[in-house]
Scaffold this motif. Structure first.
Motif, short mmCIF file in Angstrom:
data_model
loop_
_atom_site.label_atom_id
_atom_site.label_comp_id
_atom_site.label_asym_id
_atom_site.label_seq_id
_atom_site.Cartn_x
_atom_site.Cartn_y
_atom_site.Cartn_z
N ARG A 534 0.84 -1.19 0.00
CA ARG A 534 0.00 0.00 0.00
C ARG A 534 0.87 1.24 0.00
NH1 ARG A 534 -4.07 -0.60 4.96
NH2 ARG A 534 -2.14 -1.18 5.98
N ASN A 535 0.32 2.32 -0.54
CA ASN A 535 0.97 3.62 -0.41
C ASN A 535 0.62 4.20 0.95
OD1 ASN A 535 2.25 4.01 -2.94
ND2 ASN A 535 0.22 4.17 -3.88
N ALA A 572 2.71 13.42 -0.94
CA ALA A 572 3.83 12.47 -0.87
C ALA A 572 5.14 13.22 -0.72
CB ALA A 572 3.86 11.61 -2.13
N SER A 573 6.07 12.64 0.01
CA SER A 573 7.38 13.27 0.21
C SER A 573 8.45 12.65 -0.68
CB SER A 573 7.80 13.13 1.67
OG SER A 573 7.85 11.76 2.05
N ASN A 574 8.22 11.44 -1.20
CA ASN A 574 9.22 10.76 -2.02
C ASN A 574 8.51 10.12 -3.21
OD1 ASN A 574 11.47 9.46 -3.02
ND2 ASN A 574 11.37 7.78 -1.55
N ILE A 575 8.71 10.69 -4.40
CA ILE A 575 8.03 10.19 -5.60
C ILE A 575 9.08 9.79 -6.63
CG2 ILE A 575 6.37 10.72 -7.43
CD1 ILE A 575 5.22 12.90 -5.64
N THR A 576 8.95 8.58 -7.17
CA THR A 576 9.87 8.11 -8.22
C THR A 576 9.06 7.52 -9.36
OG1 THR A 576 10.10 5.97 -7.11
CG2 THR A 576 11.80 7.61 -6.67
N PHE A 619 4.90 6.18 -4.79
CA PHE A 619 4.78 7.23 -3.78
C PHE A 619 5.23 6.68 -2.44
CE2 PHE A 619 1.60 8.08 -7.03
CZ PHE A 619 1.78 9.43 -7.29
N ASP A 620 6.24 7.32 -1.86
CA ASP A 620 6.70 6.99 -0.50
C ASP A 620 6.96 5.50 -0.32
OD1 ASP A 620 6.51 9.66 0.19
OD2 ASP A 620 4.44 9.48 0.85
N GLY A 621 7.57 4.86 -1.32
CA GLY A 621 7.95 3.46 -1.19
C GLY A 621 6.81 2.48 -1.28
N GLY A 622 5.63 2.95 -1.71
CA GLY A 622 4.47 2.06 -1.77
C GLY A 622 4.35 1.35 -3.10
N THR A 623 3.13 0.92 -3.41
CA THR A 623 2.87 0.22 -4.66
C THR A 623 3.13 1.13 -5.85
OG1 THR A 623 1.17 -1.07 -3.54
CG2 THR A 623 1.13 -1.08 -5.94
#
Length: 749
Positions: A534-535, A572-576, A619-623
């Motif tokens: 989950r995000n 979100a603070s971390n987006i890739t 988003f933030d290490g999620g899905t």
């Protein structure tokens, strides 16, 4: 030798001609041998039947298609209408088929599209797939039919081939086939349906799948599924068993068209053609694992590569491919692009090796004196085989200069000199089977700061320069050893290699401290990103939504301004962004450049090869949430400007024809003023994939030369697109009336 050629005329004629004189009239010919339908299929192979000296042609063809308007001209005789595979004695004048030389279609089987024919282990194999030529859709599983290599058709069964992994609808089309006989493996390129206009093409549309021939043979069952079997070994209701591919070898790609496989230096090598004109090369590792394919050739016109790739019959360094109306001979490797020995051998391309006399990466046949195996280093042991001069502290009293790597110890000489003065520091010759070594006695201090070391062999030399000026400033053991200096372990300091440590606790050789430095991960490089279920944001579940990515096509140069739209981005603070292209290549992981607002964010994408990639946002290490597909395509190419002349006052509609115009950033008119100063004018344009339209700008205020350059800007690259000629505006100067015939008047302005 003889050449057999099949033609669509005469209801599918076949001619046998002498290979040495193809202009000579055919020795034998027959009708209704191959398919007479241009969109139909034919596959055949010639073999010598066991126990005889007779050569037989086993041919599978789509003899009947649902085309009533051509039925009278093309369809075969009634006796052949349900024939799928036929055996023909090539010695017979008319290549006739005997009654026991036919394998017939099952009554309701429909049409079969045959892709290839080959011999293996005493049998003839025909890869095919059921296909509805009217609807243009596959109607069943790709399969392999098997008959005995005999004088009459002995059906030995059929087996279905499963290459569906990674595609939700399955890949029911078989595009290309290649038997890699040396390792008893069959390779096939499979495809899912792409729809009209390719609108259903995705990054997972095609795949390369490898199957073990022993498994295909074991799963082939003689049942009346697609063919009329005379002997059954199955029960009613049974379906063909689906043979599974070698999982580690499967390679998923957006647009493969063809495959050819071979074995080079005990490595399985596969060449793959693509629909956009690329030739790829895959080298299987241990456990038959596919690597990331290398692009070894690109067709400038981007025409699709035909389904058949053919090796050079004499020289294994060439392969032939067909595209458009041309046959091209392509080298199987680009060895010369690897500039060092370690780079050459680390690439693990079995066609390439390091040529010691030339000090270049070459094919073995291109290496002078390669008759001696020591002069051409192959990839078998990797970069460790590369010769390298080393400075070792074997004893406190002396330093040894030697050479390591895969080299012959015989007849070598070595010399070390002061690079500044040319003074000889030491020299030596090889003794028996020992490599030449040169010993320099240790002293409390040395004023020799730069030395040249040279090792000479009968057909090649290796020289290296060592600079000891900065030894004392190096604070880490790996950097110290790598530069040729010596590391004192107790005092943790780097010293001149010809001076001793006190006490004698120096590192004895380079293996005692790790020289290799691991690469730090890059934001835009490949790498695994942990994907949780989950995000999350601050421990609470946060719903992020991805709507689209724009543009959906970019050039191989990448693009610095790609916009992703959706919802809740500011939460979100971390987006890739993660880009997945060819399944065996590393993924690209790109951090967001700028979150513009809650619904828009910007990414800068790196350069890449031509292919379609899956895009997802994490988003933030999620899905990783899907954002659709992104296509990397070639740079635009201009072929025509219409019209090529305009007036100085501008305003005329100009059209540029070509391809890939949907990735340009600007269209520019560049003209030269007096004094050789260039002025660029950005022009407002409308571009589709194959054309650009714009209004010619007004250049009255600029005293320009007659011709101006039309350029396309893609990222920071400017592409020439031809010239546009500017003429003076037309002027009305008067008129006159000429009466040539009483009833007509002609007015000329």
């Amino acid at each position: 030798g003889l050449l057999l050629t099949g033609w669509t005329f005469d209801r599918g004629a076949c001619e046998v001609r002498p290979l040495g004189n193809l202009n000579r009239s055919s020795l034998r010919n027959g009708t209704e041998v191959v398919s007479c339908h241009p969109q139909g299929s034919t596959a055949g192979v010639v073999y010598r039947a066991s126990g005889t000296d007779l050569w037989y042609l086993a041919v599978a063809a789509t003899y009947v298609l649902p085309e009533p308007e051509t039925a009278n001209r093309c369809n075969p005789a009634a006796s052949d209408r349900d024939t799928a595979i036929a055996l023909k004695n090539t010695e017979g004048r008319s290549l006739a088929t005997q009654e026991l030389g036919r394998l017939k279609l099952r009554g309701s089987a429909g049409s079969l599209h045959f892709v290839d024919a080959f011999l293996w282990n005493g049998s003839v194999y025909f890869p095919y797939y059921p296909y509805n030529y009217t609807s243009g859709a596959a109607t069943g599983w790709p399969s392999m039919a098997r008959i005995a290599q005999s004088t009459e058709v002995l059906f030995q069964g059929q087996a279905a081939l499963d290459c569906d992994h990674g595609h939700p609808e399955g890949r029911r089309l078989l595009l290309s086939s290649s038997l890699v006989e040396a390792v008893d493996i069959w390779a096939g390129v499979f495809s899912a349906a792409t729809g009209e206009g390719q609108e259903r093409r995705s990054p997972a549309t095609t795949a390369l799948c490898l199957f073990r021939m022993s498994e295909i043979q074991a799963h082939a069952r003689s049942c009346s599924w697609d063919f009329q079997a005379t002997e059954h070994n199955c029960k009613e209701g049974d379906r063909p068993e689906r043979v599974q591919p070698i999982a580690s070898s499967t390679l998923i790609h957006s647009d493969l068209t063809s495959v050819y496989g071979t074995v080079v230096m005990n490595r399985t090598v596969l060449f793959l053609g693509t629909g956009d004109g690329q030739l790829l090369k895959v080298v299987l590792g241990e456990n038959l694992t596919s690597n990331c394919p290398e692009v070894i050739y690109e067709i400038k016109e981007e025409t699709p590569v035909f389904y058949k790739l053919v090796p050079h019959p004499m020289k294994n360094i060439y392969i032939y491919l067909t595209a458009g109306k041309e046959v091209r001979r392509i080298p199987v490797a680009n060895c010369s692009k690897r500039k060092s020995c370690s780079e050459c051998l680390a690439a693990a391309d079995p066609h390439c090796g390091w040529c010691l006399p030339l000090q270049r990466c070459t094919f073995q046949g291109d290496c002078t004196h390669a008759g001696s195996f020591e002069n051409w280093l192959d990839i078998s042991s990797g970069p460790k085989k590369c010769p390298k001069i080393q400075i070792l502290r074997s004893l406190r009293e002396r330093t040894t200069v030697t050479i390591v790597g895969s080299i012959s110890a015989r007849h070598s000489e070595c010399v070390v000199k002061n690079a500044d003065t040319g003074k000889l520091l030491c020299q030596g010759r090889s003794q028996l089977n020992w490599t030449c070594a040169c010993n320099i006695p240790s002293r409390p201090s040395y004023n020799v700061l730069v030395v040249n070391a040279t090792f000479s062999f009968p057909s090649w030399n290796l020289s290296e320069r060592f600079n000891f000026t900065n030894c004392a400033s190096l604070k880490e053991c790996p950097a110290c050893i790598r530069s040729g200096c010596a590391w004192c372990k107790r005092d943790k300091k780097c010293i001149h290699p010809f001076t001793p440590c006190e006490p004698s606790d120096y590192e004895r050789n380079q293996e005692l401290c790790q020289v290799a430095v691991e690469k730090s991960p890059k934001d835009s490089g490949g790498g695994r990103v942990k994907e949780s279920k989950r995000n999350r944001t601050d421990g609470a579940v946060q719903v992020f939504y991805i709507k689209a990515i724009e543009p959906q096509k970019i050039s191989t140069l990448g693009k610095s301004n790609v916009i992703v739209t959706g919802a809740n981005f500011t939460q979100a603070s971390n987006i890739t962004m993660i880009l997945r292209g060819t399944s065996t290549c590393e993924r690209d992981v790109i951090r967001v450049s700028h979150v513009l607002n809650d619904t828009h964010m910007k990414f800068s994408l790196p350069s890449s090869r031509k292919e379609m990639k899956d895009v997802c946002i994490q988003f933030d290490g999620g899905t990783c949430s899907s954002a659709g597909a992104l296509s990397y395509i070639a740079l635009p190419h201009c072929s025509l400007i219409v019209p090529a002349t305009t007036w100085i006052s501008g305003g005329q509609n100009i059209t540029i024809m070509g391809r890939n115009f949907d990735v340009i950033d600007n269209l520019i008119i560049s003209h030269e003023l007096k004094g050789n100063a260039n002025v660029n004018i950005n022009v407002s344009e409308y571009c589709a994939a194959t054309f650009c339209r714009f209004l010619a700008p007004n250049l009255k205020s600029s005293k320009v030369r007659t011709n101006v350059a039309v350029k396309l800007r893609v990222q920071d690259t400017y592409l020439d697109c031809g010239t546009l000629q500017y003429l003076e505006d037309p002027r009305f100067t008067g008129y006159r009336v000429e009466s040539e015939i009483d009833t007509e008047l002609e007015v000329k302005i």
